[in-house]
Design a protein around this motif. Structure first.
Motif, PDB file in Angstrom:
ATOM      1  N   LEU A 162      19.668   1.524  -1.501  1.00 11.36           N
ATOM      2  CA  LEU A 162      18.848   2.634  -1.022  1.00 11.36           C
ATOM      3  C   LEU A 162      18.812   3.767  -2.045  1.00 11.36           C
ATOM      4  N   ALA A 163      19.974   4.139  -2.544  1.00 12.05           N
ATOM      5  CA  ALA A 163      20.054   5.263  -3.473  1.00 12.05           C
ATOM      6  C   ALA A 163      19.348   4.945  -4.787  1.00 12.05           C
ATOM      7  N   GLY A 164      19.613   3.765  -5.347  1.00 14.84           N
ATOM      8  CA  GLY A 164      19.007   3.414  -6.627  1.00 14.84           C
ATOM      9  C   GLY A 164      17.490   3.325  -6.552  1.00 14.84           C
ATOM     10  N   SER A 165      16.986   2.635  -5.539  1.00 15.60           N
ATOM     11  CA  SER A 165      15.527   2.515  -5.400  1.00 15.60           C
ATOM     12  C   SER A 165      14.905   3.859  -5.054  1.00 15.60           C
ATOM     13  N   GLY A 166      15.594   4.656  -4.228  1.00 18.48           N
ATOM     14  CA  GLY A 166      15.060   5.970  -3.876  1.00 18.48           C
ATOM     15  C   GLY A 166      14.948   6.893  -5.072  1.00 18.48           C
ATOM     16  N   VAL A 167      15.946   6.874  -5.943  1.00 17.30           N
ATOM     17  CA  VAL A 167      15.893   7.702  -7.151  1.00 17.30           C
ATOM     18  C   VAL A 167      14.734   7.270  -8.041  1.00 17.30           C
ATOM     19  N   ALA A 168      14.565   5.956  -8.213  1.00 11.93           N
ATOM     20  CA  ALA A 168      13.459   5.466  -9.052  1.00 11.93           C
ATOM     21  C   ALA A 168      12.107   5.904  -8.498  1.00 11.93           C
ATOM     22  N   ILE A 169      11.935   5.802  -7.189  1.00 13.86           N
ATOM     23  CA  ILE A 169      10.667   6.206  -6.563  1.00 13.86           C
ATOM     24  C   ILE A 169      10.438   7.697  -6.729  1.00 13.86           C
ATOM     25  N   ALA A 190       0.849  -1.193   0.000  1.00 17.04           N
ATOM     26  CA  ALA A 190       0.000   0.000   0.000  1.00 17.04           C
ATOM     27  C   ALA A 190       0.878   1.234   0.000  1.00 17.04           C
ATOM     28  N   GLY A 191       0.252   2.371  -0.238  1.00 21.07           N
ATOM     29  CA  GLY A 191       0.982   3.624  -0.192  1.00 21.07           C
ATOM     30  C   GLY A 191       1.110   4.276  -1.550  1.00 21.07           C
ATOM     31  N   HIS A 192       1.425   5.577  -1.536  1.00 26.84           N
ATOM     32  CA  HIS A 192       1.532   6.351  -2.772  1.00 26.84           C
ATOM     33  C   HIS A 192       2.541   5.745  -3.744  1.00 26.84           C
ATOM     34  N   ALA A 193       3.719   5.402  -3.225  1.00 25.55           N
ATOM     35  CA  ALA A 193       4.789   4.969  -4.119  1.00 25.55           C
ATOM     36  C   ALA A 193       4.540   3.562  -4.650  1.00 25.55           C
ATOM     37  N   ALA A 194       4.153   2.638  -3.770  1.00 31.47           N
ATOM     38  CA  ALA A 194       4.023   1.238  -4.174  1.00 31.47           C
ATOM     39  C   ALA A 194       2.959   1.031  -5.231  1.00 31.47           C
ATOM     40  N   ALA A 223      12.614  -3.067  -1.894  1.00 30.82           N
ATOM     41  CA  ALA A 223      14.073  -3.055  -1.766  1.00 30.82           C
ATOM     42  C   ALA A 223      14.545  -1.875  -0.914  1.00 30.82           C
ATOM     43  N   HIS A 224      13.902  -0.727  -1.066  1.00 34.35           N
ATOM     44  CA  HIS A 224      14.258   0.462  -0.288  1.00 34.35           C
ATOM     45  C   HIS A 224      14.072   0.205   1.205  1.00 34.35           C
ATOM     46  N   VAL A 225      12.946  -0.396   1.555  1.00 34.33           N
ATOM     47  CA  VAL A 225      12.649  -0.648   2.974  1.00 34.33           C
ATOM     48  C   VAL A 225      13.543  -1.752   3.530  1.00 34.33           C
ATOM     49  N   ILE A 226      13.787  -2.784   2.748  1.00 36.00           N
ATOM     50  CA  ILE A 226      14.656  -3.871   3.212  1.00 36.00           C
ATOM     51  C   ILE A 226      16.067  -3.362   3.471  1.00 36.00           C
TER      52      ILE A 226
END
Length: 520
Positions: free
Chosen positions: A318-325, A259-263, A277-280
């Motif tokens: 963290l950085a890669g998934s964060g940029v994509a989001i 759930a959530g805006h990003a997911a 992946a970001h949360v893990i």
């Protein structure tokens, strides 16, 4: 070598489970996002000759209705029955015998990402009358409770689940903090569900004594996220071995991806894995801090070198998934980073993450070698700073519950200001917003032969002759500038005529074409 093989096997199982879980979470052929209202029938602000039997709201995706209330001209409010759902539309039946005057329909729905959406539609029967504006937001006490409880639950998940994984792979010695965090997280699930329901329904905390918020709080995607969070926390609470710890970590990532805006933003085949992946990665980093500090305090630095080598990989994820989001959530307008609440929250998070990375880099390059030589106190103090920064980041992240992402915000075109000229007369006609539906019209800077003057009256007309629409007319007197509201049911070009009564014996007329945009 023999010790490495089980780790590789466990890691392979984890990656396979991660892929299967995300395939299960991604609905086949369905792209969902944060909902927005597309149109209403009758349109907002319209004045009708007779009372409508129903009102239809159409959204850009399927929504689940929560509540709808109709406020009458005399101030009385009635709760409407559940609407008929037809695709992306909700049709609310209205009471019979609506009184003459203005009525306000206040509605709340929840979108596929589990977040509430609220709004109000105004319509009048025969004549417009005064009516109190409805608030779209839940009460401040409810929103504060949602923020605090969500922040605490996120912290419990990251520390409990991530800490359990660290202990399972680095050794069981150290602290029981991960289990305490997991226990606290389990205790938080019930109040989180209740306040989640309050937020969806726009109710005050006192409504926790009723059934409705509890029922809504565990429904749909938010309820699934809570169930997965419970599984992750239970796994962490048992002081698990490696396999169970990784199952809990997988459940933690799945909870975030449920759930959530990003997911729930398209394309989900990218966004759900990125969120998980970001949360893990965050759990593996933040969850390791307290157990690592406890081991260092006891003189055990065996896990420090392995953690120091592994953390750059976690930072990369963290950085890669964060940029994509961020790229998907911000949409095509980079200026949304500082013009929207979502973007400003993201900037605050990035600033704190930058500080956290700077501290972590200093720890790795300067303090870790000193700790390996037995000088552990500086590193433990620096880890405490990392934990405080992580807590601040979690607090900022919890604010995203109340900030729809820029990609989901329907842009409102800027007000149009167009100059009209004819026969020595000039004026500026303002249309806000210049798109089909209800618009507000104002006339300013009225001049005669270049000099400002006050006319006896000004009349403004909108017409679309090719479609047989209009003229829609409003007359202003005594120096008025506001021409009121016009309902323009079609986009395209409209003929606008401004008639100015200069004196009892003289009148002038200005005419031009104004372009009205589609509703979205």
């Amino acid at each position: 070598m023999t010790a490495a093989l089980p780790c590789r096997r466990v890691g392979g199982w984890f990656l396979a489970g991660f892929a299967v879980a995300l395939l299960w979470l991604v609905p086949a052929g369905q792209a969902v996002a944060h909902a927005s209202l597309v149109s209403a029938a009758p349109p907002d602000g319209v004045v009708l000759e007779a009372a409508p039997r129903d009102i239809t709201l159409t959204f850009n995706e399927r929504v689940r209705p929560l509540a709808a209330r109709l406020s009458a001209p005399d101030g009385r409010t009635v709760l409407l029955p559940p609407p008929e759902i037809e695709g992306h539309s909700l049709r609310f039946a209205l009471p019979e015998g609506l009184a003459r005057g203005s009525h306000l329909l206040s509605w709340r729905v929840t979108s596929a990402d589990g977040h509430p959406l609220a709004g109000a539609q105004l319509f009048s029967v025969e004549v417009e009358t005064a009516i109190a504006e409805a608030s779209d937001d839940a009460p401040l006490a409810t929103r504060a409770g949602v923020w605090a409880l969500r922040a605490a639950l996120i912290g419990a998940l990251l520390c409990g689940v991530g800490g359990a994984v660290f202990q399972a792979f680095a050794g069981r010695q150290g602290t029981r903090f991960p289990q305490a965090a997991a226990g606290a997280g389990l205790a938080l699930l019930l109040p989180v569900a209740g306040f989640q329901g309050l937020d969806l329904l726009g109710l005050p905390p006192a409504a926790l004594l009723t059934e409705a918020p509890w029922r809504e709080g565990v429904a749909g995607a938010p309820g699934l996220a809570l169930a997965l969070s419970a599984g992750a926390l239970i796994a962490a609470l048992t002081r698990p071995g490696r396999r169970i710890a990784l199952v809990g970590l997988l459940a933690c990532g799945m909870a975030a991806a449920a759930a959530g805006h990003a997911a729930t933003a398209p394309p989900q085949a990218v966004m759900r894995p990125a969120v998980a992946a970001h949360v893990i990665a965050a759990a593996l980093w933040i969850g390791a801090l307290v157990p690592l500090s406890a081991q260092i305090a006891r003189g055990g630095t065996g896990a420090l070198a392995g953690f120091s080598r592994a953390i750059p990989w976690g930072v990369a994820v963290l950085a890669g998934s964060g940029v994509a989001i961020a790229v998907v959530q911000l949409g095509a307008d980079p200026a949304a980073l500082w013009r929207t609440d979502y973007g400003r929250v993201l900037l605050a998070k990035l600033a704190l993450v930058g500080l956290l990375l700077a501290v972590a880099l200093f720890n790795r390059l300067r303090l870790t070698p000193r700790a390996e030589r037995g000088e552990t106190r500086p590193l433990r103090r620096a880890i405490a700073v990392e934990m405080m920064l992580a807590a601040a980041i979690i607090g900022v992240i919890a604010l995203w519950r109340f900030t729809p992402p820029p990609r989901a915000i329907v842009p409102v075109p800027p007000a149009l200001a167009q100059e009209f000229r004819a026969g020595g007369l000039s004026a500026v006609v303002h249309v806000d917003p210049p798109r089909m539906g209800m618009v507000r019209v104002r006339v300013s800077d009225l001049r005669l032969d270049g000099a400002p003057f006050v006319p006896q009256s000004v009349a403004i007309e909108f017409s679309k002759p090719s479609y047989g629409l209009g003229p829609f007319r409003h007359e202003m007197r005594d120096g008025e500038a506001d021409a009121g509201r016009f309902l323009l049911p079609l986009d395209g070009y409209w003929v606008v005529t401004v008639t100015v009564l200069i004196s009892d014996f003289r009148a002038g007329e200005m005419r031009d074409i104004i372009e009205i945009r589609p509703a979205n």
